[in-house]
Design a protein around this motif. Structure first.
Motif, PDB file in Angstrom:
ATOM      1  N   GLN A   1      32.423  48.392  30.498  1.00 49.92           N
ATOM      2  CA  GLN A   1      32.604  47.605  29.275  1.00 49.92           C
ATOM      3  C   GLN A   1      32.868  46.139  29.593  1.00 49.92           C
ATOM      4  O   GLN A   1      32.370  45.254  28.900  1.00 49.92           O
ATOM      5  CB  GLN A   1      33.737  48.177  28.417  1.00 49.92           C
ATOM      6  CG  GLN A   1      33.867  47.465  27.075  1.00 49.92           C
ATOM      7  CD  GLN A   1      32.581  47.500  26.258  1.00 49.92           C
ATOM      8  OE1 GLN A   1      32.047  48.568  25.976  1.00 49.92           O
ATOM      9  NE2 GLN A   1      32.079  46.341  25.862  1.00 49.92           N
ATOM     10  N   THR A   2      33.624  45.858  30.632  1.00 51.63           N
ATOM     11  CA  THR A   2      33.872  44.471  31.029  1.00 51.63           C
ATOM     12  C   THR A   2      32.560  43.772  31.363  1.00 51.63           C
ATOM     13  O   THR A   2      32.308  42.653  30.914  1.00 51.63           O
ATOM     14  CB  THR A   2      34.836  44.409  32.235  1.00 51.63           C
ATOM     15  OG1 THR A   2      36.093  44.982  31.843  1.00 51.63           O
ATOM     16  CG2 THR A   2      35.055  42.991  32.721  1.00 51.63           C
TER      17      THR A   2
ATOM     18  N   LEU B   1      36.553  37.246  33.059  1.00 53.66           N
ATOM     19  CA  LEU B   1      36.701  36.755  34.431  1.00 53.66           C
ATOM     20  C   LEU B   1      38.157  36.718  34.885  1.00 53.66           C
ATOM     21  O   LEU B   1      39.047  36.309  34.130  1.00 53.66           O
ATOM     22  CB  LEU B   1      36.100  35.354  34.557  1.00 53.66           C
ATOM     23  CG  LEU B   1      34.623  35.225  34.182  1.00 53.66           C
ATOM     24  CD1 LEU B   1      34.186  33.769  34.273  1.00 53.66           C
ATOM     25  CD2 LEU B   1      33.764  36.120  35.057  1.00 53.66           C
ATOM     26  N   ALA B   2      38.371  37.097  36.134  1.00 50.28           N
ATOM     27  CA  ALA B   2      39.692  36.976  36.755  1.00 50.28           C
ATOM     28  C   ALA B   2      39.924  35.519  37.147  1.00 50.28           C
ATOM     29  O   ALA B   2      38.962  34.785  37.412  1.00 50.28           O
ATOM     30  CB  ALA B   2      39.764  37.868  38.007  1.00 50.28           C
ATOM     31  N   PRO B   3      41.181  35.102  37.187  1.00 47.83           N
ATOM     32  CA  PRO B   3      41.458  33.748  37.700  1.00 47.83           C
ATOM     33  C   PRO B   3      40.890  33.620  39.117  1.00 47.83           C
ATOM     34  O   PRO B   3      41.034  34.534  39.931  1.00 47.83           O
ATOM     35  CB  PRO B   3      42.981  33.684  37.713  1.00 47.83           C
ATOM     36  CG  PRO B   3      43.429  34.726  36.721  1.00 47.83           C
ATOM     37  CD  PRO B   3      42.391  35.818  36.796  1.00 47.83           C
TER      38      PRO B   3
ATOM     39  N   LEU C   1      43.875  43.928  36.211  1.00 51.86           N
ATOM     40  CA  LEU C   1      45.072  43.124  36.001  1.00 51.86           C
ATOM     41  C   LEU C   1      45.828  43.677  34.796  1.00 51.86           C
ATOM     42  O   LEU C   1      45.379  44.641  34.166  1.00 51.86           O
ATOM     43  CB  LEU C   1      44.671  41.663  35.770  1.00 51.86           C
ATOM     44  CG  LEU C   1      43.808  41.029  36.878  1.00 51.86           C
ATOM     45  CD1 LEU C   1      43.354  39.635  36.473  1.00 51.86           C
ATOM     46  CD2 LEU C   1      44.584  40.996  38.187  1.00 51.86           C
ATOM     47  N   ALA C   2      46.944  43.068  34.450  1.00 52.06           N
ATOM     48  CA  ALA C   2      47.721  43.509  33.290  1.00 52.06           C
ATOM     49  C   ALA C   2      46.872  43.493  32.022  1.00 52.06           C
ATOM     50  O   ALA C   2      47.052  44.317  31.127  1.00 52.06           O
ATOM     51  CB  ALA C   2      48.962  42.635  33.129  1.00 52.06           C
ATOM     52  N   SER C   3      45.920  42.560  31.946  1.00 55.11           N
ATOM     53  CA  SER C   3      45.066  42.428  30.760  1.00 55.11           C
ATOM     54  C   SER C   3      43.808  43.296  30.830  1.00 55.11           C
ATOM     55  O   SER C   3      42.959  43.219  29.937  1.00 55.11           O
ATOM     56  CB  SER C   3      44.676  40.963  30.577  1.00 55.11           C
ATOM     57  OG  SER C   3      44.028  40.483  31.734  1.00 55.11           O
TER      58      SER C   3
END
Length: 151
Positions: free
Chosen positions: A32-33, A53-55, A132-134
């Protein structure tokens, strides 16, 4: 003593079933991402793409003659996605392989890229995602690009 092997077998089966359900749910979340990333690209919605996107995410492309590894600017990519363009950028991926271990996922995906309805190029995308947390975020994309010998 015949009860003990039966209890152990039940625990093993329950543990395997729980793991399989988690893997299926996590696989769906990873896919899904990536789907959201490409939906944002098709819509010209850089905000939607950025949310996937991740940092510190990194984009690489492999191509050219001679073949070279090219680092792409995330900011430049997001700006290009969000800048109005005449034709829809339509990258059509197939999820060939999704591997997950804890908070790391690796996805191998053949794709075809179209500008509007016109074929542009094809290749393979390789995604590395982190949980990640999100949720699942894309940390790295590397792809190949060619005009022939598409899957």
């Amino acid at each position: 003593m015949k009860i003990l092997p039966g209890i152990l077998s039940a625990f093993l089966l329950l543990g395997t079933a729980a793991h399989a359900q988690t893997t299926t749910a996590e696989t769906a979340a990873v896919k899904q991402t990536i789907t959201t990333f490409f939906d944002g690209m098709r819509r010209g919605d850089s905000t939607l793409v950025r949310r996937t996107l991740a940092p510190g995410a990194v984009f690489h492309g492999i191509g050219g003659q001679p073949v070279a590894l090219q680092t792409e600017s995330i900011a430049g990519f997001l700006k290009a996605v969000g800048t109005p363009h005449a034709e829809v950028w339509d990258e059509r991926v197939q999820f060939e392989r999704v591997l997950i271990d804890a908070n790391l996922a690796s996805v191998w995906a053949p794709y075809e890229f179209y500008l509007g309805s016109k074929f542009s190029h094809c290749g393979y995308d390789s995604f590395q995602l982190v949980k990640l947390a999100s949720g699942w975020k894309i940390a790295h994309i590397i792809d190949t690009r060619r005009k022939e010998k598409c899957k």
